[in-house]
Design a protein around this motif. Structure first.
Motif, short mmCIF file in Angstrom:
data_model
loop_
_atom_site.label_atom_id
_atom_site.label_comp_id
_atom_site.label_asym_id
_atom_site.label_seq_id
_atom_site.Cartn_x
_atom_site.Cartn_y
_atom_site.Cartn_z
N ILE A 1 0.83 -1.21 0.00
CA ILE A 1 0.00 0.00 0.00
C ILE A 1 0.87 1.27 0.00
O ILE A 1 0.49 2.29 -0.57
N GLY B 1 0.69 4.02 -2.88
CA GLY B 1 0.50 5.44 -2.57
C GLY B 1 1.55 6.31 -3.23
O GLY B 1 1.26 7.37 -3.79
N ILE C 1 -5.84 6.17 1.27
CA ILE C 1 -4.67 5.30 1.21
C ILE C 1 -3.78 5.52 2.44
O ILE C 1 -3.25 4.58 3.01
#
Length: 89
Positions: free
Chosen positions: A14, A18, A44
């Motif tokens: 993640i 991002g 996010i």
């Protein structure tokens, strides 16, 4: 202990996502194309990608004049660290 590796891998993914998303939005801004909504970056970040988004802001020199990003993302990071300390400390 296997779940810990899964969690660490998910956080890594993640954060990379991002970071890349900030770069894509910067590219789109230069080309005057449809942009990624700002709330997407905050979602996010809340989901664990705040370091990736924050590093992306400065790497790509994108949204660095937006006070909501310059203050908001570090606040999310601080809150996440406090929660991590609370639950693991």
């Amino acid at each position: 202990m296997d779940y810990l590796w899964v969690i660490l891998f998910a956080v890594l993914v993640i954060n990379v996502f991002g970071f890349v998303l900030v770069g894509i939005d910067k590219y789109k801004a230069k080309k005057h194309r449809w942009r990624i909504p700002e709330k997407t970056f905050f979602i996010i970040s809340i989901l664990g990608g705040s370091p990736g988004v924050y590093i992306g802001l400065f790497t790509f020199k994108h949204k660095t004049r937006h006070i909501s990003f310059i203050v908001g993302i570090p606040l999310i990071i601080a809150l996440q660290l406090a929660l991590l300390y609370y639950f693991l400390g």
